[in-house]
Write a protein that holds these residues in place. Sequence first.
Motif, PDB file in Angstrom:
ATOM      1  N   PRO A 177      12.461 -12.282  30.078  1.00 43.48           N
ATOM      2  CA  PRO A 177      12.782 -11.375  28.967  1.00 43.48           C
ATOM      3  C   PRO A 177      13.584 -12.063  27.867  1.00 43.48           C
ATOM      4  CG  PRO A 177      14.244 -10.959  30.814  1.00 43.48           C
ATOM      5  CD  PRO A 177      13.226 -11.957  31.294  1.00 43.48           C
ATOM      6  N   ILE A 178      13.402 -11.602  26.668  1.00 41.30           N
ATOM      7  CA  ILE A 178      14.239 -11.990  25.522  1.00 41.30           C
ATOM      8  C   ILE A 178      15.307 -10.912  25.407  1.00 41.30           C
ATOM      9  CG2 ILE A 178      14.285 -12.344  23.022  1.00 41.30           C
ATOM     10  CD1 ILE A 178      11.237 -13.084  23.364  1.00 41.30           C
ATOM     11  N   VAL A 179      16.568 -11.278  25.591  1.00 46.15           N
ATOM     12  CA  VAL A 179      17.646 -10.294  25.697  1.00 46.15           C
ATOM     13  C   VAL A 179      18.542 -10.353  24.461  1.00 46.15           C
ATOM     14  CG1 VAL A 179      19.557  -9.451  27.105  1.00 46.15           C
ATOM     15  CG2 VAL A 179      17.591 -10.552  28.212  1.00 46.15           C
ATOM     16  N   ASN A 180      18.744  -9.193  23.842  1.00 46.48           N
ATOM     17  CA  ASN A 180      19.612  -9.088  22.665  1.00 46.48           C
ATOM     18  C   ASN A 180      20.736  -8.103  22.956  1.00 46.48           C
ATOM     19  OD1 ASN A 180      17.725 -10.700  21.066  1.00 46.48           O
ATOM     20  ND2 ASN A 180      16.452  -8.867  20.996  1.00 46.48           N
ATOM     21  N   PHE A 181      21.970  -8.610  23.011  1.00 43.40           N
ATOM     22  CA  PHE A 181      23.138  -7.747  23.162  1.00 43.40           C
ATOM     23  C   PHE A 181      23.664  -7.428  21.767  1.00 43.40           C
ATOM     24  CE2 PHE A 181      23.192 -10.334  27.107  1.00 43.40           C
ATOM     25  CZ  PHE A 181      23.071  -9.312  28.028  1.00 43.40           C
ATOM     26  N   LYS A 182      23.808  -6.132  21.472  1.00 45.78           N
ATOM     27  CA  LYS A 182      24.190  -5.724  20.124  1.00 45.78           C
ATOM     28  C   LYS A 182      25.434  -4.841  20.174  1.00 45.78           C
ATOM     29  CE  LYS A 182      19.415  -6.081  18.572  1.00 45.78           C
ATOM     30  NZ  LYS A 182      18.266  -5.447  17.873  1.00 45.78           N
ATOM     31  N   PHE A 183      26.577  -5.428  19.854  1.00 49.93           N
ATOM     32  CA  PHE A 183      27.827  -4.684  19.773  1.00 49.93           C
ATOM     33  C   PHE A 183      27.971  -4.145  18.348  1.00 49.93           C
ATOM     34  CE2 PHE A 183      28.433  -7.542  23.304  1.00 49.93           C
ATOM     35  CZ  PHE A 183      29.235  -6.846  24.200  1.00 49.93           C
ATOM     36  N   ILE A 184      28.092  -2.840  18.224  1.00 52.87           N
ATOM     37  CA  ILE A 184      28.192  -2.213  16.909  1.00 52.87           C
ATOM     38  C   ILE A 184      29.513  -1.440  16.831  1.00 52.87           C
ATOM     39  CG2 ILE A 184      27.022  -0.799  15.181  1.00 52.87           C
ATOM     40  CD1 ILE A 184      25.193  -2.977  16.228  1.00 52.87           C
TER      41      ILE A 184
ATOM     42  N   LEU B 124      19.681   1.323  26.060  1.00 57.28           N
ATOM     43  CA  LEU B 124      18.901   0.182  26.534  1.00 57.28           C
ATOM     44  C   LEU B 124      17.431   0.391  26.164  1.00 57.28           C
ATOM     45  CD1 LEU B 124      18.786  -2.452  28.270  1.00 57.28           C
ATOM     46  CD2 LEU B 124      18.434  -0.966  30.255  1.00 57.28           C
ATOM     47  N   PHE B 125      16.834  -0.616  25.545  1.00 63.87           N
ATOM     48  CA  PHE B 125      15.428  -0.546  25.143  1.00 63.87           C
ATOM     49  C   PHE B 125      14.662  -1.741  25.705  1.00 63.87           C
ATOM     50  CE2 PHE B 125      17.905   1.544  21.864  1.00 63.87           C
ATOM     51  CZ  PHE B 125      17.194   2.709  21.602  1.00 63.87           C
ATOM     52  N   VAL B 126      13.439  -1.502  26.099  1.00 61.97           N
ATOM     53  CA  VAL B 126      12.518  -2.585  26.439  1.00 61.97           C
ATOM     54  C   VAL B 126      11.297  -2.418  25.546  1.00 61.97           C
ATOM     55  CG1 VAL B 126      11.014  -3.585  28.201  1.00 61.97           C
ATOM     56  CG2 VAL B 126      13.325  -2.856  28.814  1.00 61.97           C
ATOM     57  N   ASN B 127      11.034  -3.432  24.752  1.00 63.22           N
ATOM     58  CA  ASN B 127       9.932  -3.367  23.775  1.00 63.22           C
ATOM     59  C   ASN B 127      10.023  -2.097  22.936  1.00 63.22           C
ATOM     60  OD1 ASN B 127       8.953  -5.796  24.726  1.00 63.22           O
ATOM     61  ND2 ASN B 127       7.515  -4.845  26.136  1.00 63.22           N
ATOM     62  N   ASP B 128      11.247  -1.804  22.497  1.00 64.14           N
ATOM     63  CA  ASP B 128      11.540  -0.668  21.612  1.00 64.14           C
ATOM     64  C   ASP B 128      11.412   0.692  22.289  1.00 64.14           C
ATOM     65  OD1 ASP B 128      12.056  -2.449  19.597  1.00 64.14           O
ATOM     66  OD2 ASP B 128      10.116  -2.211  18.608  1.00 64.14           O
ATOM     67  N   GLU B 129      11.238   0.727  23.610  1.00 63.42           N
ATOM     68  CA  GLU B 129      11.166   1.994  24.338  1.00 63.42           C
ATOM     69  C   GLU B 129      12.490   2.235  25.062  1.00 63.42           C
ATOM     70  OE1 GLU B 129       8.794   4.226  24.268  1.00 63.42           O
ATOM     71  OE2 GLU B 129       7.438   3.013  23.038  1.00 63.42           O
TER      72      GLU B 129
ATOM     73  N   ASP C 169      16.744  -4.905  24.421  1.00 63.10           N
ATOM     74  CA  ASP C 169      17.852  -4.694  23.481  1.00 63.10           C
ATOM     75  C   ASP C 169      18.868  -3.760  24.119  1.00 63.10           C
ATOM     76  OD1 ASP C 169      16.859  -6.107  21.086  1.00 63.10           O
ATOM     77  OD2 ASP C 169      15.292  -4.590  21.089  1.00 63.10           O
ATOM     78  N   PHE C 170      20.120  -4.224  24.200  1.00 69.26           N
ATOM     79  CA  PHE C 170      21.185  -3.414  24.781  1.00 69.26           C
ATOM     80  C   PHE C 170      22.234  -3.168  23.696  1.00 69.26           C
ATOM     81  CE2 PHE C 170      24.496  -3.122  28.466  1.00 69.26           C
ATOM     82  CZ  PHE C 170      24.365  -1.742  28.473  1.00 69.26           C
ATOM     83  N   TYR C 171      22.345  -1.897  23.273  1.00 72.67           N
ATOM     84  CA  TYR C 171      23.298  -1.523  22.227  1.00 72.67           C
ATOM     85  C   TYR C 171      24.588  -1.004  22.854  1.00 72.67           C
ATOM     86  CZ  TYR C 171      19.784  -1.744  18.495  1.00 72.67           C
ATOM     87  OH  TYR C 171      18.843  -2.169  17.585  1.00 72.67           O
ATOM     88  N   ILE C 172      25.713  -1.563  22.405  1.00 73.31           N
ATOM     89  CA  ILE C 172      27.032  -1.103  22.811  1.00 73.31           C
ATOM     90  C   ILE C 172      27.730  -0.662  21.528  1.00 73.31           C
ATOM     91  CG2 ILE C 172      29.212  -1.704  23.928  1.00 73.31           C
ATOM     92  CD1 ILE C 172      26.251  -4.012  24.411  1.00 73.31           C
TER      93      ILE C 172
END
Length: 594
Positions: free
Chosen positions: A171-178, A83-88, A106-109
């Motif tokens: 917030p601008i929320v991006n869910f990223k399934f990889i 999980l990142f907020v403003n790339d942190e 940004d939430f990476y799964i």
Amino acid sequence: MAKKLDNSQLISSELIKKSFEESLLEEEKEKIIKNGQYNRRLHEYFEYFSADLILKAYDLSDEEIEKGVVGSGNDGGCDSLYLFVNDELILDDTPLENVKKNPILDFYIIQSKFETSFRESAFDKWKSVVDNLFSLDTFKNTDFSMRYNNELLESFERFHNTFLGLITKSPIVNFKFIYVSLGNEIHVNVKQQAEEVKSKLKNLYPSPNTSVIVDFIDAQKILALYDAPAKTDFVLHISESPIIVTEEKEYIVLADLKQYFDFITNENNKLIKHIFEANVRDYQGKTTVNKEIAETLEEMNTEEDFWWLNNGITMLANKIDQKSTKVFEIKNPEIVNGLQTSTEIYNYFTSKAGELEEITENRRILIRIIVPNSDASRDNIILATNSQTAIPKAILRGTDSIHREIENYLKTKDLFYDRRKNFYKNEGKPKEKIISIAFLAQCLISILLRKPNYARARPSTLLNDEETYKYLYITNQNLDSYYKAALIGKRVKQVINSLGLYTVSEQSDISFYVMLVCSAKIIGSKEITPEQLGNIKIDEFSDTNIKVSADYVYEKYKKLGGNNKVAKGTKLIDEILKEDYIIEPFNQKILSVN
């Protein structure tokens, strides 16, 4: 009918398989094969490796990557979560109060499979996770402890807490399934399943500020990511001939704003965070000064050049190589003054994303580039250039002389103290030999202060307390105590992992307790001094003794509930410290280790 694979694709998969098998340390291989764990370790390594490649732009440390790996059974098809907020990167103790309006979350799964295909079953698991864990109501009101592992549940709790904590800031929320696999073809049914996952999650989070993507990383993409070099050597183009203050040691240059933007961003036009590590004052958002910088950037029709109105940038480097009159190659740049200006320049250009290639920029920024004569000089420059505003002392810890001494001493022992985040990782040092400031602090706090619960719960803010810091680093001048703490920490984590008895989350929960118990039994005291730690015999931390300590901790941990809340609370350490067992010597025969 399946598409025929060409030779290059077949070679890619085979090369990747071979490289992963060779990556396992030879001295570990026999032990792993004997215990029937070789295949398990291969998959574990692939999970770490995949996450490292995918998140390369975030410049995470090895420990930060390991914290996100949750795949160990009952993981819902989520091998890694970040999980990142403003790339942190967001951890449990990451403060959010200073996050400004419209943060990017940004939430990476990530699912990583050491297989040669992409399977529909992966998406069946993800669809269940969407229903069960992404839905706040379902997550809060249902006990999923029997279905999903603790680390996974902890990660989703962190996501929900962060999302709710930022909800008023839009917030601008991006869910990223990889989905990572060694496959080379994605069946149409798998693609359809991916669309179903996206649709399900979009229904739960219908805001126009929310996006859901599913990305497939195949063998070819893995190779492309792997071959992309780590950016440690930076090329800076300038617009005017430089002023050479000291030959090859200090330059004053002017670069146009677009040239500087290209220098501080990667190929995806994202800010390269690690070159700002030494600039301890984080970006302050829309302050009066930053608004003025932004307004100056937007004002194109002005007689004044940008550098006339701005103090410019101070940059440190390991080496400066002037390739031509207007081209510099800079080794390991660190921007120690100018974060606010740099971020506003970054914001200015990224706001014109569709026009970046067409932008012509004549305005310039002043940059001073210095190669310090020593680490002490480097730290003095960082302190001086960051003294204009009040800075919490905890943030400046790495510049204290004791940390330089630890770094130099550990280097003589073939260990690398990462006083500058990812410095040694970028230098190509083996990750098992790199010791971060945070990890050493966790080991010291666990062994010397008898607070493994604190070490487990607060990895980001361990050294904020002045009294704790003074005892561990100022009063304590025993360099061997730091060396032994680092060795014990690495040794305990390696043995616990190799046992194959505990899930990833259980390993995280018990390892700092095991460091304390094993050390106390060897020394024969619950209260361990830095001198005693410095004199401890590392060969007594045998596989057998570590396993005995782990068995003891694990039994108490499970009786109290066996989850991260137990590990972070006070009950487990209270139970351990009240018993004399932890000061009784081991009765097993000591097995020497190298």
